[in-house]
Design a protein around this motif. Structure first.
Motif, PDB file in Angstrom:
ATOM      1  N   TYR A  50       0.805  -1.224   0.000  1.00  0.00           N
ATOM      2  CA  TYR A  50       0.000   0.000   0.000  1.00  0.00           C
ATOM      3  C   TYR A  50       0.838   1.274   0.000  1.00  0.00           C
ATOM      4  O   TYR A  50       0.284   2.373  -0.002  1.00  0.00           O
ATOM      5  N   ASN A 110      -2.554   3.238  -3.777  1.00  0.00           N
ATOM      6  CA  ASN A 110      -2.918   1.863  -3.417  1.00  0.00           C
ATOM      7  C   ASN A 110      -3.582   1.808  -2.046  1.00  0.00           C
ATOM      8  O   ASN A 110      -4.426   0.950  -1.786  1.00  0.00           O
ATOM      9  N   ASP A 111      -3.174   2.715  -1.159  1.00  0.00           N
ATOM     10  CA  ASP A 111      -3.740   2.716   0.184  1.00  0.00           C
ATOM     11  C   ASP A 111      -5.228   3.055   0.127  1.00  0.00           C
ATOM     12  O   ASP A 111      -6.044   2.483   0.864  1.00  0.00           O
ATOM     13  N   SER A 114      -7.255   0.065  -0.916  1.00  0.00           N
ATOM     14  CA  SER A 114      -7.039  -1.134  -0.096  1.00  0.00           C
ATOM     15  C   SER A 114      -8.271  -2.013   0.056  1.00  0.00           C
ATOM     16  O   SER A 114      -8.127  -3.238   0.162  1.00  0.00           O
ATOM     17  N   ASP A 503       2.390  -5.313   4.578  1.00  0.00           N
ATOM     18  CA  ASP A 503       1.047  -4.750   4.752  1.00  0.00           C
ATOM     19  C   ASP A 503      -0.010  -5.829   5.005  1.00  0.00           C
ATOM     20  O   ASP A 503      -1.095  -5.798   4.414  1.00  0.00           O
TER      21      ASP A 503
END
Length: 972
Positions: A50, A110-111, A114, A503
């Motif tokens: 992430y 990307n976070d 998620s 992650d």
């Protein structure tokens, strides 16, 4: 962030280094992590999946977050742990896995995505449409994968490999390791003390406790000074024991020059193979964290690491520090911070009862339920028995308890055992033969307990070695009990991180359990938990506990993943030291290599070894001229060639004779001492594996030789037979190929050469063996021949090989001979019909080779039953010799044999050739091959066709022994 009066570093901030293009200053003894923290740099990395902001979490090799790239160009090294890398003038480092910058990383999107990128999403997402995988999915994934990157240029840095032997290997130089090493050393044992840190002392460097009335680090320094002054002790700082292997062998990686600028005289790293009669593991323990919402922000650290940065490096990781713990140990950090003048906001203790100090607020039955601060911790939200509140803090020191560093004890397959009272796994007893565990690695967490266990482990180890132990009293030190109440995760909203690098969250593990990935190994692969560069040292136990809760099992029932070598990352360059630019296969050189090159010999690669093809002399313009001269030299005078590459396997023990009878097709138990016998080994399917000689050197001592090509295969075969097929036999085997340099001396004047060479001349019968001395060096002499001439092989320890080869060649030249190479060796053996792996290619039987009578009938041996099958005894292609019988005289290896009038097509083939040469002795081409019913067809004419070279040659079928068929020349 330096704290005046704290730390063990001497001098000021006089070392300049760079991180992400900015120049900072550090001190001698700083790691990159401590120097960055001293400069108030908290954001150092991005997570893998992430791209979340990451800061320094630990102070040791278990670091999951602070990975950087060191150097530029061909010398750049990615994924270096900042907690291990020492600073030096000119050190150039940069963050990785971020673009365009560490603070503003585009892939941090990307976070936000998620929810769509949970555990196992790639298994579900990239299955359809099927055709998209190669053209779309795989290229995108490959571009995004990884953390750091290599430059792609060849690295010219130097790496080394080394070997060491000792009575006692002590792994770890903390309190337990120091006492174990001191006890063994004072007893006179040969001791190696290895520690992965740049400075030995372990936790004594990070604590304020006293040992025997002196600060711990002072006591440790005095012990190390005494050990350094002993001739029987080798201290190895910056050396990580990476793996435990069979028979007391340990891999070790030494950081030799990584703490200095590149380009100096020192190699960058050295990979050691240490063979120890006994070992003591004193590797300490690793503090784990607790999974609570948003527990991954920069500024959240292990409590022991905060204490280490303060007491060892004189750095406060924060200006207002809060602690969250489930055990007493973390309260030490609060006390040390206060004594150094650093503000402690409070201690959040998850237990109902805990130590309470008037100097800081203690929140019993406390939990951290949330955090804030994108690029660095700013505040936390807590709940405790009296309510909840928000606390402003820039550093949260977390302690979820200690995990013994027991990885090495599992490298041979043993599983650790769960100890509920410690809330940790402990090493299984006897997990690694010859290895004892002491101190925190065994679950003892007080200094006094570690010191006492180090002495006790050393005494028991010395007793195993029949060495009298000295009387040493354990020093006085703190002996506080270890009190803990397990806490793996905090309920609440928000992601609770387990594997900080990959992650992996609590939710991911629970999802794996719901989707029936209930096995630890399945969960690991589905979520990537513990698959980061730290191998889950911080997170694995907590993840196992979460999986246990999710599946309704206990932690012991859930079990652990498999710990495998290496303990910490090892560069391929270090493991392959000496092989740069050589590709995958190692480059093996004989002791005579330099002398052969000096004589102009071109080298051939044979079974990974480099061997001289021929030795050209003035006026010789082709290899054939040199080869023919060397063949004539051996037949008429004397020649010398290096045969060190032949496999040499030492076999000893009360049942050695019975074991050799089992692995050889012929009988070896009747072999007299001082005699040598030719033998063949079969595979279990009845085909010939290898041939060679067996010499009996003593009542229970044999030396087996193999062909160069099959040395490794035969060693594996013998080891399998010893362990699996005949474990009832008391026998030991060891490869000695590289320990001995061996040279063949062949020709009518070989005896005269030996008379000039040996200190005491020896009369040996054909196939005899004896111990000799050459210029005061003990060696071995065998009367065996691979040329058909009077021949000897002389073996000396490898360190004398180069000198002996030069001496032998000089003496041979004085007798009208000299050195000969592989080309002449091949001609000589074909003339005599001797075999190599051209004929022993895995599809030939003893019957095919004309060696069927060697298979003993009165004993069992590997391959006996299969070799008796009709298909391996009847209607087979048999070994024959071939001579040209028509106008074309050239014979080649790899040709097919046909009847003279048959079409040269596959269906009409009756055999094939395996070896060919021109014989200067007989003045004709010769070949060995296999022909259907060949032994009954001597005198017939067949046609050899080599489609590749466009050859068609009429050949006479004859006996494979072309020269001196009665063997009179070899008998002298």
């Amino acid at each position: 962030m330096r704290v005046a009066g704290k730390g063990l570093l001497e001098g000021g901030d006089d070392i300049a280094f760079r991180f992400d293009g900015t120049t900072y200053r550090g001190r001698a003894g700083d790691t990159l992590a401590s120097a960055l923290l001293a400069n108030d740099v908290r954001l150092v990395a991005r997570s893998f999946k992430y791209h979340r902001p990451r800061g320094v979490f630990t102070a040791g090799s278990e670091e999951p977050n602070a990975l950087v790239t060191v150097g530029r160009g061909a010398a750049q090294v990615p994924n270096v742990r900042a907690t291990v890398q020492e600073v030096y003038d000119g050190l150039d480092t940069r963050s990785q896995n971020a673009w365009p910058s560490l603070k503003h990383d585009a892939l941090a999107i990307n976070d936000a995505l998620s929810p769509f990128l949970g555990a196992g999403f790639y298994y579900k997402t990239f299955m359809w449409p099927r055709g998209f995988w190669e053209k779309l999915y795989e290229p995108i994934i490959r571009r995004a994968a990884g953390l750091g990157a290599l430059s792609g240029a060849a690295n010219e840095d130097r790496y080394e490999k080394a070997f060491a032997f000792c009575d006692v290997l002590v792994i770890g130089a903390g309190p337990a390791g120091l006492m174990a090493a001191l006890t063994a050393a004072r007893a006179g044992a040969d001791v190696i003390l290895a520690d992965e840190d740049q400075r030995m002392g372990g936790r004594t460097l990070a604590e304020t406790h006293q040992i025997d009335g002196a600060p711990g680090h002072v006591w440790a320094g005095e012990v190390l000074d005494e050990l350094a002054g002993m001739e029987n002790v080798r201290l190895m700082p910056r050396t990580t024991i990476t793996g435990a292997y069979d028979q007391g062998t340990y891999g070790a990686l030494e950081r030799v020059g990584l703490h200095r600028p590149p380009g100096g005289a020192l190699p960058r790293e050295g990979f050691w193979r240490i063979v120890a009669r006994r070992a003591i593991l004193c590797a300490g323990a690793i503090e784990r964290h607790v999974a609570f919402p948003d527990n991954d922000r920069p500024g959240i650290m292990a409590a022991s690491a905060v204490r280490a940065y303060l007491n060892r490096w004189g750095v406060a990781p924060g200006q207002a520090v809060t602690l969250f713990a489930n055990n007493d140990d973390a309260h030490r950090t609060a006390t040390d911070l206060l004594d150094a003048g650093v503000k402690v906001v409070g201690v959040i203790d998850s237990r109902d009862e805990a130590p309470v100090s008037p100097d800081y607020e203690t929140f019993l039955r406390g939990r951290v339920t949330g955090t804030a601060g994108r690029h660095g911790l700013e505040e936390i939200t807590i709940a405790h028995k009296s309510g909840g509140r928000t606390i402003r803090t820039d550093c949260l020191a977390v302690s979820g308890g200690w995990n013994p560093t027991l990885h090495l004890t599992s490298h041979l397959g043993a599983r650790p055992e769960w100890a509920p009272g410690r809330a940790a796994f402990l090493p299984a007893k006897g997990a690694v033969p010859g290895l004892r565990v002491a101190g925190a690695a065994r679950g003892t967490f007080s200094t006094a307990g570690c010191l006492a266990e180090g002495i006790q482990a050393a005494r028991r180890t010395l007793a195993d070695l029949d060495i009298a132990a000295p009387d040493i009293a354990a020093p006085e030190a703190e002996d506080a009990p270890y009190r803990i109440k397990a806490l793996w995760q905090v309920p609440g909203d928000g992601r609770k991180w387990l594997d900080l690098q990959n992650d992996v969250t609590v939710k991911d593990v629970e999802l794996a359990a719901r989707e029936n990935f209930r096995s630890v190994e399945h969960m690991k692969r589905y979520t990537t938990q513990g698959m980061a560069t730290d191998q889950g040292k911080i997170s694995n136990v907590a993840a196992l506990a979460v999986l246990a809760e999710a599946t309704g099992r206990g932690v012991a029932e859930t079990g652990t993943t498999t710990f495998r070598p290496p303990f910490s990352p090892v560069s391929i360059a270090a493991m392959g030291a000496g092989g740069q630019g050589e590709g995958f296969a190692p480059r093996r050189l004989t002791t005579s290599h330099a002398a052969s090159l000096e004589r102009g010999a071109p080298m051939l690669e044979a079974g990974l070894w480099y061997r001289p093809a021929y030795f050209p002399r003035l006026g010789e313009t082709t290899w054939r001229q040199s080869c023919d001269r060397e063949v004539g030299m051996v037949r008429e005078a004397v020649g010398v060639t290096d045969v060190s590459t032949l496999g040499k396997i030492d076999v000893q023990g009360p049942d050695a004779a019975a074991f050799l009878d089992f692995v050889y097709a012929n009988r070896m138990s009747t072999l007299a001492e001082g005699r040598v016998r030719y033998g063949i080994m079969l595979r279990e399917d009845g085909f010939v594996m290898d041939d060679g000689t067996c010499a009996r050197l003593g009542p229970a001592h044999y030396l087996v030789t193999t062909t160069t090509a099959a040395a490794g295969q035969v060693m594996r075969h013998l080891d399998f037979a010893r362990q699996v097929l005949r474990p009832d036999l008391d026998v030991g085997i060891a490869s000695a190929t590289e320990q001995w340099a061996q040279f063949a001396v062949a020709g009518p004047r070989a005896g005269a050469l030996l008379a000039d060479l040996l200190d005491d001349p020896v009369e040996l019968p054909l196939m005899g063996a004896a111990e000799i001395e050459v210029a005061g060096v003990r060696g071995r002499l065998f009367r065996i021949s691979f040329s058909g001439e009077l021949g000897y092989e002389i073996a000396v320890p490898a360190r004398f090989g180069a000198a002996l080869f030069r001496l032998l060649v000089t003496l041979a030249e004085g007798q009208g001979g000299g050195a000969y190479g592989m080309e002449a060796l091949n001609v000589l053996r074909i003339e005599k019909g001797f075999l190599t792996h051209a004929e022993l290619h895995g599809r030939t039987t003893a019957h095919d080779l004309g060696l069927g009578r060697m298979m003993a009938t009165g004993k069992d041996f590997v391959g006996r039953a299969a070799a008796g099958r009709p298909g391996l005894c009847e209607d087979r292609e048999e070994l024959v010799g071939l001579r040209p019988a028509g106008a074309v005289k050239q014979l080649t290896a790899g040709g097919f044999l046909f009847a003279p009038d048959a079409p040269p097509e596959r269906v009409h083939a009756q055999g094939y050739t395996t070896s060919a040469c021109f014989s200067p002795t007989l003045g004709t081409g010769l070949a060995l091959g296999f022909l259907r019913d060949g032994r009954a067809r001597h005198g017939e004419t067949v046609k050899m066709v080599d489609h590749l070279r466009g050859l068609s040659v009429l050949c006479e079928v004859c006996d494979p022994v072309f020269f001196d068929p009665d063997g009179g020349r070899a008998r002298g």
